[in-house]
Design a protein around this motif. Structure first.
Motif, PDB file in Angstrom:
ATOM      1  N   LEU A  14       0.443  -1.049   0.283  1.00 21.65           N
ATOM      2  CA  LEU A  14       0.521  -0.080  -0.033  1.00 21.65           C
ATOM      3  C   LEU A  14       0.527   1.466  -0.568  1.00 21.65           C
ATOM      4  CD1 LEU A  14      -3.175  -0.376   2.040  1.00 21.65           C
ATOM      5  CD2 LEU A  14      -3.031   0.293   0.533  1.00 21.65           C
ATOM      6  N   ARG A  15       2.065   1.415   0.057  1.00 22.27           N
ATOM      7  CA  ARG A  15       3.218   2.840  -0.265  1.00 22.27           C
ATOM      8  C   ARG A  15       2.608   3.220  -1.462  1.00 22.27           C
ATOM      9  NH1 ARG A  15       8.853  -0.521   1.981  1.00 22.27           N
ATOM     10  NH2 ARG A  15       8.370  -0.409   4.103  1.00 22.27           N
ATOM     11  N   PRO A  16       2.416   4.573  -0.755  1.00 18.54           N
ATOM     12  CA  PRO A  16       3.273   5.306  -0.349  1.00 18.54           C
ATOM     13  C   PRO A  16       2.310   5.325   1.148  1.00 18.54           C
ATOM     14  CG  PRO A  16       2.831   6.732  -2.272  1.00 18.54           C
ATOM     15  CD  PRO A  16       1.963   5.664  -2.178  1.00 18.54           C
ATOM     16  N   HIS A  17       1.353   4.912   0.821  1.00 20.75           N
ATOM     17  CA  HIS A  17      -0.158   5.070   1.696  1.00 20.75           C
ATOM     18  C   HIS A  17       0.368   4.575   3.566  1.00 20.75           C
ATOM     19  CE1 HIS A  17      -2.199   7.560  -1.370  1.00 20.75           C
ATOM     20  NE2 HIS A  17      -1.914   6.118  -1.773  1.00 20.75           N
ATOM     21  N   LYS A 225      -3.786  -3.471  -1.216  1.00 18.65           N
ATOM     22  CA  LYS A 225      -2.825  -2.750  -2.097  1.00 18.65           C
ATOM     23  C   LYS A 225      -3.971  -1.552  -2.790  1.00 18.65           C
ATOM     24  CE  LYS A 225      -3.836  -6.117  -5.420  1.00 18.65           C
ATOM     25  NZ  LYS A 225      -3.441  -6.886  -6.607  1.00 18.65           N
ATOM     26  N   PRO A 226      -3.430  -0.584  -3.641  1.00 22.66           N
ATOM     27  CA  PRO A 226      -4.131   0.936  -4.311  1.00 22.66           C
ATOM     28  C   PRO A 226      -5.343   0.454  -4.912  1.00 22.66           C
ATOM     29  CG  PRO A 226      -2.035   0.954  -3.929  1.00 22.66           C
ATOM     30  CD  PRO A 226      -2.408  -0.423  -3.313  1.00 22.66           C
ATOM     31  N   GLU A 227      -5.266  -0.879  -5.589  1.00 19.12           N
ATOM     32  CA  GLU A 227      -6.252  -1.412  -7.222  1.00 19.12           C
ATOM     33  C   GLU A 227      -7.592  -1.483  -5.918  1.00 19.12           C
ATOM     34  OE1 GLU A 227      -2.553  -3.837  -7.954  1.00 19.12           O
ATOM     35  OE2 GLU A 227      -3.180  -1.416  -7.116  1.00 19.12           O
ATOM     36  N   THR A 228      -6.973  -3.083  -5.141  1.00 21.47           N
ATOM     37  CA  THR A 228      -7.977  -3.356  -4.530  1.00 21.47           C
ATOM     38  C   THR A 228      -8.951  -2.472  -3.079  1.00 21.47           C
ATOM     39  OG1 THR A 228      -6.755  -4.015  -2.818  1.00 21.47           O
ATOM     40  CG2 THR A 228      -7.369  -5.840  -4.954  1.00 21.47           C
ATOM     41  N   ILE A 307      -5.474  10.020  -2.500  1.00 29.54           N
ATOM     42  CA  ILE A 307      -4.270  10.868  -2.109  1.00 29.54           C
ATOM     43  C   ILE A 307      -4.305  10.165  -0.773  1.00 29.54           C
ATOM     44  CG2 ILE A 307      -4.356  13.137  -1.944  1.00 29.54           C
ATOM     45  CD1 ILE A 307      -4.339  12.096  -4.868  1.00 29.54           C
ATOM     46  N   GLY A 308      -3.346  10.929   0.415  1.00 32.63           N
ATOM     47  CA  GLY A 308      -2.951  10.558   1.346  1.00 32.63           C
ATOM     48  C   GLY A 308      -3.850  12.039   1.855  1.00 32.63           C
ATOM     49  N   ASP A 309      -3.024  12.142   3.723  1.00 34.12           N
ATOM     50  CA  ASP A 309      -3.218  13.077   4.566  1.00 34.12           C
ATOM     51  C   ASP A 309      -2.299  14.022   4.196  1.00 34.12           C
ATOM     52  OD1 ASP A 309      -5.090  11.187   5.611  1.00 34.12           O
ATOM     53  OD2 ASP A 309      -3.681  10.915   7.211  1.00 34.12           O
ATOM     54  N   SER A 310      -2.766  15.133   4.739  1.00 33.98           N
ATOM     55  CA  SER A 310      -2.673  16.781   4.503  1.00 33.98           C
ATOM     56  C   SER A 310      -0.962  16.401   3.070  1.00 33.98           C
ATOM     57  CB  SER A 310      -0.984  16.347   5.436  1.00 33.98           C
ATOM     58  OG  SER A 310      -2.074  16.850   7.077  1.00 33.98           O
ATOM     59  N   VAL A 311      -2.007  16.796   2.118  1.00 28.13           N
ATOM     60  CA  VAL A 311      -1.308  17.086   0.812  1.00 28.13           C
ATOM     61  C   VAL A 311      -2.027  18.615   0.386  1.00 28.13           C
ATOM     62  CG1 VAL A 311      -0.922  15.920  -1.662  1.00 28.13           C
ATOM     63  CG2 VAL A 311      -1.559  14.500   0.341  1.00 28.13           C
ATOM     64  N   THR A 312      -1.457  18.903  -0.644  1.00 25.29           N
ATOM     65  CA  THR A 312      -1.422  20.161  -0.973  1.00 25.29           C
ATOM     66  C   THR A 312      -1.136  19.709  -2.972  1.00 25.29           C
ATOM     67  OG1 THR A 312      -1.272  21.173   0.780  1.00 25.29           O
ATOM     68  CG2 THR A 312      -1.750  22.339  -2.055  1.00 25.29           C
ATOM     69  N   LEU A 313      -2.631  20.116  -3.803  1.00 27.27           N
ATOM     70  CA  LEU A 313      -2.248  19.559  -4.966  1.00 27.27           C
ATOM     71  C   LEU A 313      -3.225  21.012  -5.547  1.00 27.27           C
ATOM     72  CD1 LEU A 313      -3.667  16.201  -5.516  1.00 27.27           C
ATOM     73  CD2 LEU A 313      -1.656  16.709  -5.882  1.00 27.27           C
ATOM     74  N   HIS A 314      -2.233  22.061  -6.154  1.00 22.82           N
ATOM     75  CA  HIS A 314      -2.968  22.430  -7.190  1.00 22.82           C
ATOM     76  C   HIS A 314      -2.753  22.418  -8.983  1.00 22.82           C
ATOM     77  CE1 HIS A 314      -2.478  25.276  -3.373  1.00 22.82           C
ATOM     78  NE2 HIS A 314      -3.429  24.511  -3.106  1.00 22.82           N
ATOM     79  N   GLY A 315      -4.141  22.896  -9.158  1.00 25.34           N
ATOM     80  CA  GLY A 315      -4.112  22.080 -10.166  1.00 25.34           C
ATOM     81  C   GLY A 315      -3.990  23.992 -11.357  1.00 25.34           C
TER      82      GLY A 315
END
Length: 331
Positions: A14-17, A225-228, A307-315
């Motif tokens: 499950l990394r990077p989570h 796993k991420p997909e499951t 998307i994990g905790d405390s992430v900043t995503l600006h498009g």
């Protein structure tokens, strides 16, 4: 009843989570994996929840349990050496007393089944090894059943001797007797690639005349796993559309789960999106995704994302001047 929950392990799939949190504390369907599991165990009114933790993530797990389930009696045992699932379960032996029955629940999967039927199902046997019929039986350890009882267990069979995969949920009427068999198996050095596994223990018990059934659960939801994890998120959100947080100027395509404390504005959300508390989303399109806590997303299109905790995503909005009969694919 005592419930044993082995939660040690790095959760490498499950990394990077799982770099900064226990795999059982990853969010899915509006709750952590552990909260889904413990909520399903609540009807059993267990005397004690025994966690087998590691030194890194154990404090996180116990802090979560104290905060979310303060009325449950919990205890923790640290697994210093990673010697396999059977070794992990055996570490609970000091907490198991004469007369205790035991339920072992591994935390890679969320199960759907009626555990209150255990006394009825187990009336004429010594234990239950819960199963699920699968098509890709070659990937799992399977239970071979004859006349209603397990007669063999085969790891990743080449031929369909059985399609009843073991799902990581086990019930033992005699908890202390089970602990004795775990010790005998470990003392005998019965390992596979240096680790101790539960099928060896159960087969020793079966050879000594104990009887086990393989009841089939209704659903087996993999969170390893991420997909499951995303597949499980879709399943858990079925027929559930909960907006406890703020959603202004949005189009919500059911099902969507927005936790209290989350804020979503001017966005198209769903289907199959769960958004955790403290997250802020602006001007975005998100579907089939899990957005964890205290994250900020703006001006983005997301699909099949975690998307994990405390992430900043600006498009950045795109400016385009496109003529007739064009085909544009943006990966």
């Amino acid at each position: 009843m005592k419930i044993i929950l082995p939660t040690a392990g790095r959760g490498t799939r499950l990394r990077p989570h799982t770099h900064t949190k226990a795999k059982s504390l990853v969010h899915v369907g509006g709750k952590t994996v552990l909260e889904h599991i413990v909520s399903r165990l609540a009807p059993l009114a267990a005397e004690e929840y025994i966690f087998i933790n590691d030194e890194d993530n154990g404090p996180q797990v116990m802090e979560f349990m104290a905060r979310r389930f303060p009325d449950l009696k919990t205890s923790a045992v640290v697994q210093q050496e990673r010697l396999g699932p059977a070794h992990a379960v055996s570490l609970a032996s000091e907490r198991i007393k004469p007369g205790d029955d035991v339920l072992v629940v591994f935390n890679d999967t969320i199960f759907v089944t009626d555990l209150e039927r255990i006394p009825e199902i187990c009336a004429d046997c010594d234990g239950l090894i819960y199963s699920k019929e699968v098509e890709d039986y070659q990937r799992f350890g399977v239970n071979v059943v004859k006349d209603g009882f397990i007669v063999d267990m085969v790891e990743k069979p080449d031929t369909p001797v059985s399609r009843l995969a073991q799902v990581g949920l086990y019930y033992l009427k005699d908890g202390q007797g089970f602990m004795d068999y775990l010790k005998k198996t470990i003392d005998a050095g019965e390992t596979v690639k240096g680790e101790y596994y539960l099928p060896s223990v159960f087969m020793n018990m079966i050879r000594d005349g104990l009887k086990f059934k393989a009841p089939e659960i209704d659903a087996w939801l993999d969170c390893g796993k991420p997909e499951t994890l995303l597949e499980t998120n879709r399943y858990l959100l079925r027929e559930r559309h909960h907006v406890h947080g703020e959603a202004q100027g949005c189009v919500l395509v059911e099902p969507v789960h927005i936790e209290e404390g989350a804020s979503v504005r001017d966005s198209i959300i769903g289907p199959n999106v769960s958004i955790a508390a403290g997250t802020r989303i602006r001007g975005s399109i998100i579907r089939d995704s899990i957005i964890n806590a205290e994250t900020e997303v703006s001006d983005l299109i997301l699909s099949n994302s975690i998307i994990g905790d405390s992430v900043t995503l600006h498009g950045t909005p795109r400016k385009m001047n496109i003529g007739d009969h064009s085909l544009i694919e943006m990966e």
